[in-house]
Design a protein around this motif. Structure first.
Motif, PDB file in Angstrom:
ATOM      1  N   THR A   1      -2.115  11.389 -10.091  1.00 14.32           N
ATOM      2  CA  THR A   1      -2.408  10.018  -9.926  1.00 14.32           C
ATOM      3  C   THR A   1      -1.131   9.274  -9.507  1.00 14.32           C
ATOM      4  OG1 THR A   1      -2.331   9.655 -12.226  1.00 14.32           O
ATOM      5  CG2 THR A   1      -4.396   9.898 -11.472  1.00 14.32           C
ATOM      6  N   LYS A   2      -0.201   9.908  -9.058  1.00 13.79           N
ATOM      7  CA  LYS A   2       1.004   9.345  -8.600  1.00 13.79           C
ATOM      8  C   LYS A   2       1.611   9.721  -7.300  1.00 13.79           C
ATOM      9  CE  LYS A   2       2.574   7.739 -13.539  1.00 13.79           C
ATOM     10  NZ  LYS A   2       3.507   7.756 -14.285  1.00 13.79           N
ATOM     11  N   CYS A   3       2.306   8.990  -6.696  1.00 15.76           N
ATOM     12  CA  CYS A   3       2.977   9.594  -5.608  1.00 15.76           C
ATOM     13  C   CYS A   3       4.478   9.625  -5.689  1.00 15.76           C
ATOM     14  CB  CYS A   3       3.004   8.518  -4.464  1.00 15.76           C
ATOM     15  SG  CYS A   3       1.205   7.991  -3.763  1.00 15.76           S
ATOM     16  N   TYR A   4       5.173  10.727  -5.057  1.00 11.80           N
ATOM     17  CA  TYR A   4       6.530  11.090  -5.473  1.00 11.80           C
ATOM     18  C   TYR A   4       7.281  11.174  -4.071  1.00 11.80           C
ATOM     19  CZ  TYR A   4       4.703  12.393  -9.923  1.00 11.80           C
ATOM     20  OH  TYR A   4       4.105  12.603 -11.185  1.00 11.80           O
ATOM     21  N   VAL A   5       8.553  10.624  -4.054  1.00  9.01           N
ATOM     22  CA  VAL A   5       9.422  10.760  -2.851  1.00  9.01           C
ATOM     23  C   VAL A   5      10.737  10.599  -3.447  1.00  9.01           C
ATOM     24  CG1 VAL A   5       9.438   8.180  -2.375  1.00  9.01           C
ATOM     25  CG2 VAL A   5       9.922   9.784  -0.675  1.00  9.01           C
ATOM     26  N   ASN A   6      11.816  11.352  -3.140  1.00  9.87           N
ATOM     27  CA  ASN A   6      13.100  11.314  -3.599  1.00  9.87           C
ATOM     28  C   ASN A   6      13.321  11.241  -5.134  1.00  9.87           C
ATOM     29  OD1 ASN A   6      14.002  11.144  -0.898  1.00  9.87           O
ATOM     30  ND2 ASN A   6      14.023   8.841  -0.965  1.00  9.87           N
ATOM     31  N   GLY A   7      12.171  12.166  -5.945  1.00 15.13           N
ATOM     32  CA  GLY A   7      12.362  12.202  -7.364  1.00 15.13           C
ATOM     33  C   GLY A   7      12.064  11.059  -7.855  1.00 15.13           C
ATOM     34  N   LYS A   8      11.341   9.967  -7.161  1.00 11.19           N
ATOM     35  CA  LYS A   8      10.869   8.729  -7.840  1.00 11.19           C
ATOM     36  C   LYS A   8       9.335   8.847  -7.809  1.00 11.19           C
ATOM     37  CE  LYS A   8      14.935   6.368  -5.783  1.00 11.19           C
ATOM     38  NZ  LYS A   8      15.230   5.358  -4.808  1.00 11.19           N
ATOM     39  N   GLU A   9       8.998   8.058  -8.902  1.00 12.77           N
ATOM     40  CA  GLU A   9       7.252   8.083  -9.127  1.00 12.77           C
ATOM     41  C   GLU A   9       6.892   6.549  -8.698  1.00 12.77           C
ATOM     42  OE1 GLU A   9       6.296   8.356 -13.067  1.00 12.77           O
ATOM     43  OE2 GLU A   9       6.722  10.543 -13.270  1.00 12.77           O
ATOM     44  N   TYR A  10       5.763   6.646  -7.690  1.00 14.78           N
ATOM     45  CA  TYR A  10       4.961   5.212  -7.356  1.00 14.78           C
ATOM     46  C   TYR A  10       3.669   5.373  -8.079  1.00 14.78           C
ATOM     47  CZ  TYR A  10       8.562   4.171  -3.825  1.00 14.78           C
ATOM     48  OH  TYR A  10       9.758   3.861  -3.136  1.00 14.78           O
ATOM     49  N   GLU A  11       3.148   4.216  -8.621  1.00  9.58           N
ATOM     50  CA  GLU A  11       1.900   4.012  -9.042  1.00  9.58           C
ATOM     51  C   GLU A  11       0.989   3.947  -7.864  1.00  9.58           C
ATOM     52  OE1 GLU A  11       1.132   4.408 -12.017  1.00  9.58           O
ATOM     53  OE2 GLU A  11       3.281   4.439 -12.891  1.00  9.58           O
ATOM     54  N   ILE A  12      -0.344   4.073  -7.827  1.00 13.90           N
ATOM     55  CA  ILE A  12      -1.380   3.807  -7.002  1.00 13.90           C
ATOM     56  C   ILE A  12      -1.471   2.151  -6.550  1.00 13.90           C
ATOM     57  CG2 ILE A  12      -3.937   3.615  -6.404  1.00 13.90           C
ATOM     58  CD1 ILE A  12      -3.860   6.393  -7.881  1.00 13.90           C
ATOM     59  N   GLY A  13      -1.339   1.729  -5.354  1.00 11.66           N
ATOM     60  CA  GLY A  13      -1.230   0.409  -4.862  1.00 11.66           C
ATOM     61  C   GLY A  13       0.103  -0.010  -4.656  1.00 11.66           C
ATOM     62  N   GLU A  14       1.182   0.885  -5.207  1.00 13.13           N
ATOM     63  CA  GLU A  14       2.702   0.340  -5.008  1.00 13.13           C
ATOM     64  C   GLU A  14       3.061   0.556  -3.441  1.00 13.13           C
ATOM     65  OE1 GLU A  14       6.970   0.852  -7.602  1.00 13.13           O
ATOM     66  OE2 GLU A  14       5.100   1.944  -8.010  1.00 13.13           O
ATOM     67  N   LYS A  15       3.746  -0.434  -2.944  1.00 13.78           N
ATOM     68  CA  LYS A  15       4.362  -0.225  -1.652  1.00 13.78           C
ATOM     69  C   LYS A  15       5.692   0.908  -1.672  1.00 13.78           C
ATOM     70  CE  LYS A  15       2.764  -4.784   0.197  1.00 13.78           C
ATOM     71  NZ  LYS A  15       2.991  -5.925   0.868  1.00 13.78           N
TER      72      LYS A  15
ATOM     73  N   PHE B   1       0.752   8.856   0.067  1.00 10.28           N
ATOM     74  CA  PHE B   1       1.401   7.863   0.780  1.00 10.28           C
ATOM     75  C   PHE B   1       0.456   7.868   2.128  1.00 10.28           C
ATOM     76  CE2 PHE B   1       5.069   8.212  -1.815  1.00 10.28           C
ATOM     77  CZ  PHE B   1       5.548   6.975  -2.162  1.00 10.28           C
ATOM     78  N   VAL B   2      -0.185   6.444   2.285  1.00 12.05           N
ATOM     79  CA  VAL B   2      -0.664   5.843   3.531  1.00 12.05           C
ATOM     80  C   VAL B   2       0.226   5.052   3.979  1.00 12.05           C
ATOM     81  CG1 VAL B   2      -2.937   5.088   4.212  1.00 12.05           C
ATOM     82  CG2 VAL B   2      -2.813   6.448   2.334  1.00 12.05           C
ATOM     83  N   CYS B   3       0.236   5.220   5.592  1.00 13.49           N
ATOM     84  CA  CYS B   3       1.098   4.370   6.396  1.00 13.49           C
ATOM     85  C   CYS B   3       0.361   3.954   7.607  1.00 13.49           C
ATOM     86  CB  CYS B   3       2.517   5.053   6.663  1.00 13.49           C
ATOM     87  SG  CYS B   3       3.260   5.804   5.515  1.00 13.49           S
ATOM     88  N   ALA B   4       0.896   2.942   8.252  1.00 16.83           N
ATOM     89  CA  ALA B   4       0.228   2.520   9.366  1.00 16.83           C
ATOM     90  C   ALA B   4       0.502   3.445  10.614  1.00 16.83           C
ATOM     91  CB  ALA B   4       0.718   1.046   9.877  1.00 16.83           C
ATOM     92  N   VAL B   5      -0.316   3.563  11.564  1.00 20.46           N
ATOM     93  CA  VAL B   5      -0.267   4.278  12.551  1.00 20.46           C
ATOM     94  C   VAL B   5       0.639   3.574  13.725  1.00 20.46           C
ATOM     95  CG1 VAL B   5      -1.353   5.582  14.564  1.00 20.46           C
ATOM     96  CG2 VAL B   5      -2.629   5.364  12.363  1.00 20.46           C
ATOM     97  N   VAL B   6       1.645   4.374  13.889  1.00 17.63           N
ATOM     98  CA  VAL B   6       2.683   3.840  14.927  1.00 17.63           C
ATOM     99  C   VAL B   6       2.501   4.375  16.485  1.00 17.63           C
ATOM    100  CG1 VAL B   6       5.160   3.517  15.354  1.00 17.63           C
ATOM    101  CG2 VAL B   6       4.135   3.526  12.916  1.00 17.63           C
ATOM    102  N   ASP B   7       2.411   3.672  17.177  1.00 19.46           N
ATOM    103  CA  ASP B   7       2.258   4.152  18.628  1.00 19.46           C
ATOM    104  C   ASP B   7       3.438   3.832  19.262  1.00 19.46           C
ATOM    105  OD1 ASP B   7       1.804   5.019  21.207  1.00 19.46           O
ATOM    106  OD2 ASP B   7      -0.141   3.726  21.554  1.00 19.46           O
TER     107      ASP B   7
END
Length: 319
Positions: free
Chosen positions: A73-87, A112-118
């Motif tokens: 239920t958490k996102c991970y990047v660079n060893g850091k935790e992100y809560e759902i809804g956190e940017k 992590f969900v990101c904008a589609v970049v064209d």
């Protein structure tokens, strides 16, 4: 101190210095492209190599225990935790990570969900070029110099690049560099930049593959030892089974021929299945991974690589 004691102490110090020098030389001359296992995958996940001997070039297994402590239920990047809804914070974002936030995925695993970049751009006009930058996501502005000789150049280890052209730095595979006016041989921003997180880490885009214990799969022309980008994964399916090659196991911690008491860290884990070194997965009937061969080489993840087209064409079609 007697002369004999002093001489013995000197010999011990000389021996230890020699051992340290030998280990350092061995590690410097180590060519990991000749080592087995999905080493690029282990690197981006931050797993720690475990060697049988300190001076060995190739690890016998990797310690990825930190992944077991993660929450779905958490996102991970660079060893850091992100809560759902956190940017996604700027310190963890690459140039194309725009509008990213942690969200619950369709499989109930946070991602992590990101904008589609064209980044579509028309080719530059004749005698023009684009001034790219490693700090931007898309192509740079179009530059049309009145005199082509006015275009800045960069001399990188004897090779000349023109303004806007990308270049590589020897020994720095993670460094993204672009020739720009003012470059004086220093590979620093704004000319060069490292990604703030590995572009191909499943941490960011495919965390479900970690929780489901899938294996990264590589094409036949790719090198699992050095390629940290695997375009697809091999996950467990209902028709999977293990082809035991226990007699080929090189593990020395096996207690008994059947290996029932084998250390958990000396096994490869694939879904809810465990494999000993040398064990293979059957070639799946799933069309998307039909020609992918998976072998337990360096635990805890099997090495999966697609067979060549020629080998694949020779396989019988299964229904």
């Amino acid at each position: 101190m007697s002369r004999r004691s002093f001489r013995s102490l000197t010999q011990i110090c000389t021996y230890l210095t020699f051992i340290g020098f030998t280990v350092a030389v061995d590690q410097e001359t180590c060519d990991q492209t000749k080592c087995p296992g999905p080493l690029g995958y282990y690197k981006v996940l931050g797993c720690t190599p475990v060697y049988k001997k300190e001076s060995d070039c190739c690890a016998t297994k990797y310690n990825c225990d930190h992944l077991k402590e993660r929450s779905p239920t958490k996102c991970y990047v660079n060893g850091k935790e992100y809560e759902i809804g956190e940017k996604l914070r700027e310190e963890d974002a690459n140039p194309c990570d725009i509008g990213c936030f942690c969200a619950k995925g369709s499989d109930e695993i946070a991602v992590f969900v990101c904008a589609v970049v064209d980044c579509f751009q028309r080719p530059p006009k004749p005698n023009c070029y684009r001034r790219n930058s490693p700090l931007r996501c898309c192509y740079g502005e179009e530059i049309c110099p009145e005199n082509p000789e006015d275009r800045a150049i960069c001399n990188v280890s004897g090779t000349v690049y023109k303004d806007g052209e990308y270049f590589n730095v020897e020994g720095e595979p993670d460094l993204n560099c672009v020739c720009q006016p003012g470059y004086e041989g220093k590979n620093i921003e704004p000319f060069c930049a490292k990604p703030k997180h590995p572009y191909c880490s499943p941490d960011f885009r495919k965390p479900y593959t970690i929780f489901k214990k899938c294996a990264p799969a590589y094409y036949s022309h790719e090198t699992p030892q050095t390629d940290d980008c695997s375009l697809f994964s091999r996950c467990q399916s209902s028709d999977d089974f293990i082809i035991s090659n226990g007699s080929n196991s090189t593990d020395e911690n096996t207690d008994g021929e059947d290996g029932k008491n084998l250390d958990e860290t000396d096994l490869c884990h694939f879904g809810n299945m465990t494999m000993r070194r040398g064990d293979e997965l059957n070639l799946s009937t799933d069309v998307s991974v039909r020609c992918v061969k998976c072998v337990c080489e360096v635990p805890p993840t099997p090495t999966c690589q697609r067979l060549s087209d020629e080998e694949c064409d020779r396989l019988p079609i299964q229904y």
